[in-house]
Write a protein that holds these residues in place. Structure first.
Motif, PDB file in Angstrom:
ATOM      1  N   ARG A   4      35.326  96.681  28.838  1.00  0.00           N
ATOM      2  CA  ARG A   4      35.349  96.444  27.400  1.00  0.00           C
ATOM      3  C   ARG A   4      34.806  97.683  26.709  1.00  0.00           C
ATOM      4  O   ARG A   4      33.762  98.220  27.113  1.00  0.00           O
ATOM      5  CB  ARG A   4      34.490  95.227  27.067  1.00  0.00           C
ATOM      6  CG  ARG A   4      34.494  94.860  25.587  1.00  0.00           C
ATOM      7  CD  ARG A   4      33.998  93.427  25.383  1.00  0.00           C
ATOM      8  NE  ARG A   4      33.998  93.068  23.974  1.00  0.00           N
ATOM      9  CZ  ARG A   4      32.914  93.152  23.184  1.00  0.00           C
ATOM     10  NH1 ARG A   4      31.768  93.547  23.705  1.00  0.00           N
ATOM     11  NH2 ARG A   4      32.984  92.842  21.909  1.00  0.00           N
ATOM     12  N   VAL A   6      33.906  99.181  22.829  1.00  0.00           N
ATOM     13  CA  VAL A   6      33.761  98.888  21.407  1.00  0.00           C
ATOM     14  C   VAL A   6      33.278 100.147  20.704  1.00  0.00           C
ATOM     15  O   VAL A   6      32.325 100.786  21.161  1.00  0.00           O
ATOM     16  CB  VAL A   6      32.727  97.762  21.167  1.00  0.00           C
ATOM     17  CG1 VAL A   6      32.555  97.514  19.669  1.00  0.00           C
ATOM     18  CG2 VAL A   6      33.147  96.491  21.860  1.00  0.00           C
ATOM     19  N   ARG A   7      33.938 100.516  19.648  1.00  0.00           N
ATOM     20  CA  ARG A   7      33.471 101.621  18.824  1.00  0.00           C
ATOM     21  C   ARG A   7      33.637 101.202  17.366  1.00  0.00           C
ATOM     22  O   ARG A   7      34.595 100.512  17.020  1.00  0.00           O
ATOM     23  CB  ARG A   7      34.272 102.901  19.091  1.00  0.00           C
ATOM     24  CG  ARG A   7      33.909 103.565  20.410  1.00  0.00           C
ATOM     25  CD  ARG A   7      32.454 104.029  20.428  1.00  0.00           C
ATOM     26  NE  ARG A   7      32.085 104.725  21.638  1.00  0.00           N
ATOM     27  CZ  ARG A   7      31.607 104.154  22.739  1.00  0.00           C
ATOM     28  NH1 ARG A   7      31.436 102.838  22.784  1.00  0.00           N
ATOM     29  NH2 ARG A   7      31.286 104.862  23.798  1.00  0.00           N
ATOM     30  N   SER A   8      32.693 101.617  16.532  1.00  0.00           N
ATOM     31  CA  SER A   8      32.799 101.264  15.120  1.00  0.00           C
ATOM     32  C   SER A   8      32.173 102.352  14.278  1.00  0.00           C
ATOM     33  O   SER A   8      31.327 103.124  14.747  1.00  0.00           O
ATOM     34  CB  SER A   8      32.126  99.923  14.861  1.00  0.00           C
ATOM     35  OG  SER A   8      30.816  99.916  15.379  1.00  0.00           O
ATOM     36  N   THR A   9      32.610 102.383  13.026  1.00  0.00           N
ATOM     37  CA  THR A   9      32.110 103.421  12.131  1.00  0.00           C
ATOM     38  C   THR A   9      32.290 102.947  10.693  1.00  0.00           C
ATOM     39  O   THR A   9      32.816 101.864  10.440  1.00  0.00           O
ATOM     40  CB  THR A   9      32.857 104.754  12.361  1.00  0.00           C
ATOM     41  OG1 THR A   9      32.163 105.790  11.682  1.00  0.00           O
ATOM     42  CG2 THR A   9      34.284 104.676  11.821  1.00  0.00           C
ATOM     43  N   VAL A  10      31.826 103.771   9.781  1.00  0.00           N
ATOM     44  CA  VAL A  10      32.039 103.509   8.366  1.00  0.00           C
ATOM     45  C   VAL A  10      32.826 104.685   7.792  1.00  0.00           C
ATOM     46  O   VAL A  10      32.472 105.842   8.011  1.00  0.00           O
ATOM     47  CB  VAL A  10      30.698 103.352   7.622  1.00  0.00           C
ATOM     48  CG1 VAL A  10      30.949 103.210   6.127  1.00  0.00           C
ATOM     49  CG2 VAL A  10      29.943 102.141   8.144  1.00  0.00           C
ATOM     50  N   ARG A  98      36.497  95.913   7.528  1.00  0.00           N
ATOM     51  CA  ARG A  98      35.789  95.065   6.575  1.00  0.00           C
ATOM     52  C   ARG A  98      35.360  95.953   5.414  1.00  0.00           C
ATOM     53  O   ARG A  98      34.989  97.113   5.638  1.00  0.00           O
ATOM     54  CB  ARG A  98      34.512  94.469   7.199  1.00  0.00           C
ATOM     55  CG  ARG A  98      34.734  93.621   8.428  1.00  0.00           C
ATOM     56  CD  ARG A  98      35.256  92.246   8.055  1.00  0.00           C
ATOM     57  NE  ARG A  98      35.612  91.498   9.247  1.00  0.00           N
ATOM     58  CZ  ARG A  98      34.769  90.681   9.886  1.00  0.00           C
ATOM     59  NH1 ARG A  98      33.547  90.524   9.445  1.00  0.00           N
ATOM     60  NH2 ARG A  98      35.155  90.043  10.963  1.00  0.00           N
ATOM     61  N   PRO A  99      35.385  95.419   4.212  1.00  0.00           N
ATOM     62  CA  PRO A  99      34.906  96.228   3.091  1.00  0.00           C
ATOM     63  C   PRO A  99      33.381  96.299   3.119  1.00  0.00           C
ATOM     64  O   PRO A  99      32.718  95.317   3.474  1.00  0.00           O
ATOM     65  CB  PRO A  99      35.386  95.438   1.872  1.00  0.00           C
ATOM     66  CG  PRO A  99      35.485  94.022   2.346  1.00  0.00           C
ATOM     67  CD  PRO A  99      35.828  94.077   3.810  1.00  0.00           C
ATOM     68  N   VAL A 100      32.829  97.455   2.792  1.00  0.00           N
ATOM     69  CA  VAL A 100      31.391  97.544   2.548  1.00  0.00           C
ATOM     70  C   VAL A 100      31.253  97.398   1.034  1.00  0.00           C
ATOM     71  O   VAL A 100      31.477  98.343   0.285  1.00  0.00           O
ATOM     72  CB  VAL A 100      30.811  98.881   3.033  1.00  0.00           C
ATOM     73  CG1 VAL A 100      29.300  98.931   2.794  1.00  0.00           C
ATOM     74  CG2 VAL A 100      31.121  99.085   4.517  1.00  0.00           C
ATOM     75  N   THR A 101      30.922  96.183   0.596  1.00  0.00           N
ATOM     76  CA  THR A 101      31.077  95.887  -0.838  1.00  0.00           C
ATOM     77  C   THR A 101      30.081  96.642  -1.706  1.00  0.00           C
ATOM     78  O   THR A 101      30.356  96.907  -2.866  1.00  0.00           O
ATOM     79  CB  THR A 101      30.945  94.375  -1.099  1.00  0.00           C
ATOM     80  OG1 THR A 101      29.657  93.934  -0.662  1.00  0.00           O
ATOM     81  CG2 THR A 101      32.023  93.588  -0.380  1.00  0.00           C
ATOM     82  N   PHE A 107      34.125  99.439   6.771  1.00  0.00           N
ATOM     83  CA  PHE A 107      33.629  99.321   8.138  1.00  0.00           C
ATOM     84  C   PHE A 107      34.836  99.161   9.042  1.00  0.00           C
ATOM     85  O   PHE A 107      35.735  98.366   8.770  1.00  0.00           O
ATOM     86  CB  PHE A 107      32.705  98.097   8.239  1.00  0.00           C
ATOM     87  CG  PHE A 107      32.313  97.725   9.653  1.00  0.00           C
ATOM     88  CD1 PHE A 107      31.439  98.529  10.378  1.00  0.00           C
ATOM     89  CD2 PHE A 107      32.795  96.559  10.243  1.00  0.00           C
ATOM     90  CE1 PHE A 107      31.067  98.177  11.678  1.00  0.00           C
ATOM     91  CE2 PHE A 107      32.430  96.205  11.533  1.00  0.00           C
ATOM     92  CZ  PHE A 107      31.565  97.016  12.250  1.00  0.00           C
ATOM     93  N   HIS A 109      36.032  98.561  12.953  1.00  0.00           N
ATOM     94  CA  HIS A 109      35.644  98.124  14.300  1.00  0.00           C
ATOM     95  C   HIS A 109      36.885  98.220  15.190  1.00  0.00           C
ATOM     96  O   HIS A 109      37.939  97.701  14.850  1.00  0.00           O
ATOM     97  CB  HIS A 109      35.143  96.676  14.205  1.00  0.00           C
ATOM     98  CG  HIS A 109      34.763  96.062  15.521  1.00  0.00           C
ATOM     99  ND1 HIS A 109      33.468  96.086  16.008  1.00  0.00           N
ATOM    100  CD2 HIS A 109      35.499  95.380  16.438  1.00  0.00           C
ATOM    101  CE1 HIS A 109      33.429  95.453  17.175  1.00  0.00           C
ATOM    102  NE2 HIS A 109      34.638  95.018  17.456  1.00  0.00           N
ATOM    103  N   PHE A 137      38.330 108.142  14.714  1.00  0.00           N
ATOM    104  CA  PHE A 137      37.480 108.017  13.523  1.00  0.00           C
ATOM    105  C   PHE A 137      37.411 109.362  12.791  1.00  0.00           C
ATOM    106  O   PHE A 137      37.621 109.451  11.583  1.00  0.00           O
ATOM    107  CB  PHE A 137      36.059 107.589  13.908  1.00  0.00           C
ATOM    108  CG  PHE A 137      35.957 106.180  14.456  1.00  0.00           C
ATOM    109  CD1 PHE A 137      36.934 105.226  14.177  1.00  0.00           C
ATOM    110  CD2 PHE A 137      34.881 105.799  15.238  1.00  0.00           C
ATOM    111  CE1 PHE A 137      36.832 103.934  14.668  1.00  0.00           C
ATOM    112  CE2 PHE A 137      34.767 104.505  15.735  1.00  0.00           C
ATOM    113  CZ  PHE A 137      35.749 103.563  15.451  1.00  0.00           C
ATOM    114  N   ARG A 141      39.138 110.332   9.114  1.00  0.00           N
ATOM    115  CA  ARG A 141      38.284 110.842   8.021  1.00  0.00           C
ATOM    116  C   ARG A 141      38.877 112.132   7.452  1.00  0.00           C
ATOM    117  O   ARG A 141      38.993 112.309   6.250  1.00  0.00           O
ATOM    118  CB  ARG A 141      36.885 111.147   8.586  1.00  0.00           C
ATOM    119  CG  ARG A 141      35.835 110.246   8.023  1.00  0.00           C
ATOM    120  CD  ARG A 141      34.444 110.586   8.540  1.00  0.00           C
ATOM    121  NE  ARG A 141      33.812 109.334   8.888  1.00  0.00           N
ATOM    122  CZ  ARG A 141      33.487 108.946  10.106  1.00  0.00           C
ATOM    123  NH1 ARG A 141      33.669 109.766  11.126  1.00  0.00           N
ATOM    124  NH2 ARG A 141      32.969 107.771  10.312  1.00  0.00           N
TER     125      ARG A 141
END
Lengths: 486, 148
Positions: A4, A6-10, A98-101, A107, A109, A137, A141
């Motif tokens: 598995r 998983v990587r995530s960023t903003v 996902r929105p960073v409101t 965001f 994922h 990512f 950008r």
């Protein structure tokens, strides 16, 4: 064990803008550096759930991925690898935004699960995590910072380019030495054509006849010999439907040209390869298997009790004939040149084997069976009189080849004494329609897949060593089938 | 059905932030709008089904039941049983997701509820801007000072 990653960023951009790029399943070659070229197969839309993107990586790997989920409400896209040269198995990945409101940002994922070959878990996890996700990512950008997504229209679809490839050319008819390897650019497929990456190319005695110049119409000079190959589709030309990049295919064509690592062929020729049949087996068996198929079923009408004489019984076609005729209940007599080949023929169902190097077998056939109802002859002129003598009354002499030299003209009255018949068939006449090709090939694949044919005996040579393969065939040094690998 | 969704990025790992907010009885320790809290019937605060009984700083009394708690998903879902806000069928989820590039996490807080016609905007502002964003702002201030 299932891996598995998983990587995530903003990403500092509104979710609508990020999603507009990521929801396009075919956009990654415009923003991800690792992707060299991508297209959606079958002319489908890139937001069509179920569509397949076929792409190459900068390092040459090829991957086909299918879109499983596209969710504009949850900003989610799920996809799976359906075929890849990278050993990622059961790979399913999901991109979720996902929105960073409180920041007007996004965001992102990205996660996947997959299997790997044992011992390569870490290497492949790193490749996915760093090479694909983290690099992605950074690349997205940069793509957004340069406003590349805001410039009008999508980038044009990549145009098919010539591919560097190898082939074997005959510039003048003659001995095996006239076969010369050379580099060439394989052009993009024309209308109705498919460009095939050929991994295995079947070598047949017909190739030797063409090389020697026996049938100039089939190999005008300079020409590339070879009638059959197996591999996978690189790309398709205009007007081709139902075939996609990456499909595993084989063909057996009436026009020579198969001795090449890449070849354009009419889409109509292609036969799909089932997963159970590998490229080498397909190339080793297709022409020979189809030949055995029409000889046994149609021309020879082999049945229970038929006395069948097979020359070169340990050769490519010979072994298939022995096995097929034995299944049909025929009494199979074979001729071979060595004791080793006799063992092979017997193992495939040949009831009696005559070992001879001087084309003398008629007496033995008469003694063993009282003559042959059907003779499948690839020997040619040197065995001419022996074949006539070996025939039973109402026998059928099928002249398939002439390894010892071109058959001299046959006096029709020579057949009269035994009320015999003579045929001089060419395989392509027995697969003239698409339906016939498919049906015959399917019987060959079935026999390979269910084990009735066993694993074909294959002698492999490199494409550039085609001359060596021909020499071995002409010296009668080989048993089973010859395949050139590219 | 009204939906409220607020999200933010907090400069600490999901594990760190989760350890601060997973306690269903711990709102007063991190949320500036909450004055006190207790769990009814002396139940443990991480027992799904337990009820927290707390007061906001402006005096409101609220009772909420824990519906789901996941340490794996860093997520907590609860419903309002009793409150002065005038909401029905109120279910909310507070959830963290790790951000793998950098020591930070993504936090989201969402709710769905019914309310009297005409109060939607007011309630969305109270819950979204006041309760949820107020909580995130406090967490961001807390971790901005380098306490990780």
């Amino acid at each position: 064990m299932l891996q598995r990653v998983v990587r995530s960023t903003v990403i500092d951009a509104p979710i609508e803008r990020v999603w507009a790029v990521l929801r396009d399943f075919n956009s990654h070659d415009r923003w991800h550096d690792v992707v060299a070229e991508s297209r959606i197969e079958g002319g489908e839309r890139s937001d069509q759930v179920g569509c397949v993107r076929s792409f190459t990586l900068q390092d040459g790997h090829r991957i086909r991925e299918q879109l499983l989920t596209l969710d504009d409400r949850e900003y989610r896209s799920t996809y799976t690898i359906v075929e890849a040269t990278v050993p990622l198995q059961r790979y399913v990945a999901t991109v979720t935004l996902r929105p960073v409101t409180d920041a007007g940002a996004t965001f992102w994922h990205w996660e996947s699960t997959f299997d790997t070959p044992p011992g390569r878990e870490r290497e492949l996890r790193d490749m996915v995590a760093q090479g694909v996700y983290e690099a992605g990512f950074a690349n997205l950008r940069r793509h957004l910072a340069g406003a590349a997504d805001l410039r009008g229209g999508a980038a044009p679809m990549p145009v098919a380019l010539p591919l560097a490839a190898r082939r074997v050319v005959v510039a003048a008819y003659g001995g095996a030495d006239v076969l010369r390897g050379e580099a060439f650019d394989a052009p993009p497929p024309g209308p109705g054509e498919v460009r095939v990456r050929q991994r295995a190319i079947g070598v047949n005695y017909l190739d030797v006849y063409l090389r020697r110049g026996f049938i100039p119409a089939m190999l005008p000079l300079p020409g590339v010999p070879g009638m059959e190959a197996a591999g996978s589709v690189i790309d398709v030309g205009p007007g081709v439907h139902g075939v996609s990049a990456g499909d595993r295919v084989a063909y057996l064509g009436p026009r020579a040209g198969a001795y090449a690592s890449v070849r354009n062929v009419p889409a109509d020729w292609l036969l799909r390869l089932p997963a159970a049949v590998d490229d080498d087996s397909a190339a080793a068996t297709l022409l020979k298997g189809v030949t055995a198929d029409y000889l046994l079923r149609d021309l020879g009408r082999i049945g229970r009790g038929t006395r069948l004489l097979v020359h070169a019984a340990a050769g490519g076609v010979g072994l298939l004939l022995c096995a097929g005729a034995a299944r049909l209940g025929a009494r199979v007599i074979g001729t071979v040149s060595t004791d080793e080949k006799a063992r092979l023929a017997r193992a495939q169902g040949c009831d009696e084997v005559i070992v001879t190097r001087d084309y003398r077998f008629a007496d033995a056939v008469q003694r063993l069976a009282g003559g042959a109802d059907v003779i499948v002859d690839g020997l040619g002129d040197a065995a001419r009189d022996e074949n006539l003598a070996a025939l039973a009354a109402r026998g059928h002499w099928i002249s398939l080849g002439q390894a010892s030299g071109a058959l001299q003209a046959l006096d029709p009255d020579a057949l009269l004494a035994k009320s015999a018949s003579f045929s001089r068939p060419v395989v392509f006449a027995y697969m003239a329609t698409r339906e016939e090709r498919q049906a015959r090939a399917q019987r060959v694949w079935d026999a390979l897949a269910d084990g009735t044919l066993g694993r074909p005996l294959i002698e492999r040579h490199a494409l550039d060593a085609a001359a060596q393969a021909h020499r071995r065939l002409e010296q009668r040094a080989t048993a089973g089938a010859l395949v050139l690998v590219a | 059905m009204i939906k409220v969704y607020v999200s933010s990025v907090i400069d600490a790992s999901a594990d760190t932030v989760w350890s601060r907010i997973r306690d269903f009885n711990g709102l007063p320790t991190w949320h500036p709008a909450i004055a006190d809290s207790r769990i009814e019937n002396h139940e443990p605060a991480d027992r799904v089904g337990c009820i927290r009984h707390f007061h906001t700083r402006d005096g409101g009394r609220i009772r909420e039941r824990l519906l789901a708690l996941s340490d794996y998903d860093y997520s907590c879902t609860y419903e309002i049983l009793e409150s002065p806000m005038g909401v029905d069928n109120y279910v909310a989820t507070l959830k963290l997701m790790p951000i793998t590039d950098g020591n930070r996490c993504f936090a989201e807080w969402s709710a769905e509820f019914d309310c009297a016609e005409g109060r939607e905007r007011e309630l969305t502002a109270t819950i979204g801007d006041g309760v949820f964003q107020g909580g995130f702002d406090a967490l961001k201030r807390h971790y901005a000072s380098g306490r990780r």
